[in-house]
Design a protein around this motif. Structure first.
Motif, PDB file in Angstrom:
ATOM      1  N   GLU A   1       0.874  -1.214  -0.097  1.00  0.00           N
ATOM      2  CA  GLU A   1       0.010  -0.066   0.015  1.00  0.00           C
ATOM      3  C   GLU A   1       0.854   1.140   0.080  1.00  0.00           C
ATOM      4  OE1 GLU A   1      -3.504   1.925   2.782  1.00  0.00           O
ATOM      5  OE2 GLU A   1      -2.729   0.091   3.176  1.00  0.00           O
ATOM      6  N   ALA A   2       0.673   2.315  -0.896  1.00  0.00           N
ATOM      7  CA  ALA A   2       1.358   3.565  -0.934  1.00  0.00           C
ATOM      8  C   ALA A   2       1.078   4.291   0.460  1.00  0.00           C
ATOM      9  CB  ALA A   2       0.655   4.335  -2.078  1.00  0.00           C
ATOM     10  N   SER A   3       2.414   4.934   0.881  1.00  0.00           N
ATOM     11  CA  SER A   3       2.517   5.586   2.007  1.00  0.00           C
ATOM     12  C   SER A   3       3.245   7.068   1.810  1.00  0.00           C
ATOM     13  CB  SER A   3       3.234   4.760   2.968  1.00  0.00           C
ATOM     14  OG  SER A   3       3.452   5.509   4.400  1.00  0.00           O
ATOM     15  N   ASP A   4       2.926   8.030   2.461  1.00  0.00           N
ATOM     16  CA  ASP A   4       3.790   9.102   2.115  1.00  0.00           C
ATOM     17  C   ASP A   4       4.879   8.955   2.950  1.00  0.00           C
ATOM     18  OD1 ASP A   4       1.752  10.295   1.068  1.00  0.00           O
ATOM     19  OD2 ASP A   4       0.978  11.419   2.924  1.00  0.00           O
ATOM     20  N   ARG A   5       5.254   8.044   3.614  1.00  0.00           N
ATOM     21  CA  ARG A   5       6.650   7.786   4.417  1.00  0.00           C
ATOM     22  C   ARG A   5       7.630   6.707   3.810  1.00  0.00           C
ATOM     23  NH1 ARG A   5       6.135   5.597   8.510  1.00  0.00           N
ATOM     24  NH2 ARG A   5       3.853   5.050   8.784  1.00  0.00           N
ATOM     25  N   PHE A   6       6.932   6.514   2.619  1.00  0.00           N
ATOM     26  CA  PHE A   6       7.853   5.586   1.669  1.00  0.00           C
ATOM     27  C   PHE A   6       7.880   6.082   0.397  1.00  0.00           C
ATOM     28  CE2 PHE A   6       9.160   1.354  -0.160  1.00  0.00           C
ATOM     29  CZ  PHE A   6       9.916   0.738   1.009  1.00  0.00           C
ATOM     30  N   LEU A   7       9.135   6.512   0.021  1.00  0.00           N
ATOM     31  CA  LEU A   7       9.295   7.239  -1.204  1.00  0.00           C
ATOM     32  C   LEU A   7      10.338   6.524  -2.197  1.00  0.00           C
ATOM     33  CD1 LEU A   7      11.990   9.314  -1.239  1.00  0.00           C
ATOM     34  CD2 LEU A   7      10.830  10.172   0.611  1.00  0.00           C
ATOM     35  N   PHE A   8      10.207   6.488  -3.244  1.00  0.00           N
ATOM     36  CA  PHE A   8      11.158   6.092  -4.355  1.00  0.00           C
ATOM     37  C   PHE A   8      11.963   7.190  -4.881  1.00  0.00           C
ATOM     38  CE2 PHE A   8       8.377   2.708  -3.534  1.00  0.00           C
ATOM     39  CZ  PHE A   8       8.939   1.722  -3.729  1.00  0.00           C
ATOM     40  N   ALA A   9      13.186   7.359  -5.036  1.00  0.00           N
ATOM     41  CA  ALA A   9      14.075   8.387  -5.651  1.00  0.00           C
ATOM     42  C   ALA A   9      14.722   7.694  -6.972  1.00  0.00           C
ATOM     43  CB  ALA A   9      15.041   8.694  -4.576  1.00  0.00           C
ATOM     44  N   TYR A  10      14.173   8.279  -7.957  1.00  0.00           N
ATOM     45  CA  TYR A  10      14.937   7.709  -9.334  1.00  0.00           C
ATOM     46  C   TYR A  10      16.151   8.567  -9.684  1.00  0.00           C
ATOM     47  CZ  TYR A  10      11.208   4.546  -9.797  1.00  0.00           C
ATOM     48  OH  TYR A  10      10.034   3.497  -9.828  1.00  0.00           O
ATOM     49  N   THR A  11      17.273   8.185  -9.957  1.00  0.00           N
ATOM     50  CA  THR A  11      18.534   8.709 -10.515  1.00  0.00           C
ATOM     51  C   THR A  11      18.334   8.895 -12.162  1.00  0.00           C
ATOM     52  OG1 THR A  11      19.926   7.628  -8.571  1.00  0.00           O
ATOM     53  CG2 THR A  11      20.834   8.659 -10.775  1.00  0.00           C
ATOM     54  N   LEU A  12      18.415  10.021 -12.545  1.00  0.00           N
ATOM     55  CA  LEU A  12      18.055  10.322 -13.856  1.00  0.00           C
ATOM     56  C   LEU A  12      19.147  10.863 -14.646  1.00  0.00           C
ATOM     57  CD1 LEU A  12      14.371  11.991 -13.878  1.00  0.00           C
ATOM     58  CD2 LEU A  12      15.169   9.476 -13.959  1.00  0.00           C
ATOM     59  N   SER A  13      19.788  10.484 -15.736  1.00  0.00           N
ATOM     60  CA  SER A  13      20.896  10.869 -16.473  1.00  0.00           C
ATOM     61  C   SER A  13      20.476  10.971 -17.949  1.00  0.00           C
ATOM     62  CB  SER A  13      21.891  10.068 -16.372  1.00  0.00           C
ATOM     63  OG  SER A  13      22.411   9.702 -15.219  1.00  0.00           O
ATOM     64  N   PRO A  14      21.113  11.758 -18.715  1.00  0.00           N
ATOM     65  CA  PRO A  14      20.850  11.931 -20.269  1.00  0.00           C
ATOM     66  C   PRO A  14      21.070  10.489 -20.815  1.00  0.00           C
ATOM     67  CG  PRO A  14      22.189  13.604 -19.641  1.00  0.00           C
ATOM     68  CD  PRO A  14      22.033  12.937 -18.420  1.00  0.00           C
ATOM     69  N   GLU A  15      20.229   9.989 -21.773  1.00  0.00           N
ATOM     70  CA  GLU A  15      20.383   8.485 -22.533  1.00  0.00           C
ATOM     71  C   GLU A  15      21.834   8.383 -22.722  1.00  0.00           C
ATOM     72  OE1 GLU A  15      19.266   5.285 -22.809  1.00  0.00           O
ATOM     73  OE2 GLU A  15      17.747   6.673 -22.364  1.00  0.00           O
ATOM     74  N   GLU A  16      22.569   9.336 -23.302  1.00  0.00           N
ATOM     75  CA  GLU A  16      24.018   8.978 -23.652  1.00  0.00           C
ATOM     76  C   GLU A  16      24.947   8.554 -22.607  1.00  0.00           C
ATOM     77  OE1 GLU A  16      22.216  12.390 -26.529  1.00  0.00           O
ATOM     78  OE2 GLU A  16      22.309  11.883 -24.172  1.00  0.00           O
ATOM     79  N   VAL A  17      24.587   9.174 -21.402  1.00  0.00           N
ATOM     80  CA  VAL A  17      25.345   9.284 -19.970  1.00  0.00           C
ATOM     81  C   VAL A  17      25.088   7.590 -19.702  1.00  0.00           C
ATOM     82  CG1 VAL A  17      25.593   9.688 -17.721  1.00  0.00           C
ATOM     83  CG2 VAL A  17      25.807  11.300 -19.169  1.00  0.00           C
ATOM     84  N   ILE A  18      23.685   7.165 -19.765  1.00  0.00           N
ATOM     85  CA  ILE A  18      23.340   5.984 -19.294  1.00  0.00           C
ATOM     86  C   ILE A  18      23.896   5.069 -20.224  1.00  0.00           C
ATOM     87  CG2 ILE A  18      21.279   4.417 -19.055  1.00  0.00           C
ATOM     88  CD1 ILE A  18      19.543   6.777 -18.534  1.00  0.00           C
ATOM     89  N   ARG A  19      23.901   5.097 -21.235  1.00  0.00           N
ATOM     90  CA  ARG A  19      24.503   4.214 -22.600  1.00  0.00           C
ATOM     91  C   ARG A  19      26.018   3.824 -22.356  1.00  0.00           C
ATOM     92  NH1 ARG A  19      24.455   7.248 -27.626  1.00  0.00           N
ATOM     93  NH2 ARG A  19      26.564   8.044 -26.827  1.00  0.00           N
ATOM     94  N   ASP A  20      26.882   5.390 -21.991  1.00  0.00           N
ATOM     95  CA  ASP A  20      28.286   5.236 -22.129  1.00  0.00           C
ATOM     96  C   ASP A  20      28.564   4.687 -20.771  1.00  0.00           C
ATOM     97  OD1 ASP A  20      28.314   6.031 -24.562  1.00  0.00           O
ATOM     98  OD2 ASP A  20      28.744   8.308 -24.207  1.00  0.00           O
TER      99      ASP A  20
END
Length: 341
Positions: A191-210
């Protein structure tokens, strides 16, 4: 002489080391059942394997061994000053795993650990108990996925679900799960909760690829983040670490633009911004492990005991990204690493 298409490396987790003290536990049996063909090697203590001298990190990471162990001693630690606390006074982290299935060239784990193999600690309930004690006297902000990507191994461990269920019983606990994974299975399992959060590291696709080998693409990460939002989970976006690369301004501009074409900015909890930074001892080892990586071999500047791109370049990169983000998020939702030091 004929060429062979047979791979030179064993499949991941083809060898599993098992500490004596966890060998007969139900959790150990469940995990081993995922690998019926693996060679099981009994050991006394995980450090006998993990801390051996003269290991080849890069070669080991291509065919990681799994070590099943019991975590002893202190189980919860004060948060590192090199990590953002997002304004939380009582900032802690814990490690249910050591090392990561992903292979990001710039990852500090390559300077921190002597091996590419992965340790999974099976005494999760002992960690829960130590967290519970902390929560008796304070509001605790706990990061459970800094020294690994816990969500990436959720189908094997189920640990993120276990943590979510535990957090639901502790009103003084806020948990962050940071990830570069696209795994969304947990969103339908708890069940979703305000006290349990997910943090997504985002990078440009070229950085992810390389540089972020084995991780989910930017599109996949954003899809997973969107799924979490739809299920009611708080979603943090981490533009951290920013990695310098040719034409970085265009790449980060396009990444931010695509991010908010995909996600509803009004539903984003907050965002973090910071350029790459690393402790001197870690960088020395990382450079040995990644001799051909442009991200690691960059001529970093040492300032205040930390290697970084230097004040001028780091400030330019971060200010550029901050300006981009203000088109989509209010200033109070944007955290810059420098602001917390």
């Amino acid at each position: 002489m004929q060429n062979s298409n047979k791979p030179c490396f064993n499949a991941p987790f083809s060898h599993i080391y098992v500490e004596d003290r966890v060998r007969d536990t139900e959790r150990c049996r469940r995990i081993l059942a995922h690998f019926p063909s693996a060679e099981i090697i009994p050991i006394h203590h995980y450090k006998d394997v993990f801390n051996r001298k003269r290991q080849d990190y890069s070669a080991q990471h291509r065919s990681q061994a799994l070590i099943l162990a019991e975590k002893q001693g202190t189980l919860v630690y004060p948060g590192s000053p090199n990590c953002q606390s997002f304004g939380n006074a009582n900032f802690y982290y814990t490690s249910c795993m050591m090392n990561c299935v992903f292979n990001c060239e710039y990852c500090y784990l390559k300077g921190m650990y002597p091996t590419g193999n992965l340790v999974l600690f099976l005494n999760l309930e002992d960690i829960f108990e130590e967290v519970r004690e902390l929560c008796r006297t304070q509001q605790v902000y706990l990061c459970i996925s800094y020294d690994t990507d816990l969500l990436a191994l959720e189908p094997l461990t189920g640990y993120v679900r276990k943590w979510a269920e535990f957090a639901a019983t502790e009103p003084n606990l806020i948990i962050e799960v940071r990830t570069k994974s696209a795994n969304t299975s947990v969103y339908g399992a708890v069940e979703a909760s305000d006290r349990f959060l997910f943090a997504y590291t985002l990078s440009p696709e070229e950085v992810i690829r390389d540089y972020e080998h084995g991780t989910a693409s930017l599109e996949q990460r954003l899809h997973a983040a969107s799924t979490g939002m739809e299920k009611g989970f708080p979603i943090r976006l981490c533009f951290d670490p920013m990695i310098y690369c040719p034409d970085w301004e265009r790449r980060y501009h396009e990444m931010v633009e695509y991010t908010f074409q995909t996600l509803d900015s009004a539903r984003v909890l907050d965002a973090s911004v910071g350029t790459f930074r690393i402790a001197p001892d870690y960088l020395k080892t990382m450079r040995k492990n990644e001799p051909l990586s442009a991200a690691v071999q960059f001529p970093f500047v040492r300032e205040n005991g930390v290697y970084s791109y230097g004040t001028a370049l780091a400030d330019k990169m971060e200010q550029t990204l901050l300006q981009e983000l203000t088109h989509y998020l209010p200033a109070e939702k944007i955290f810059r690493w420098e602001d917390e030091t």
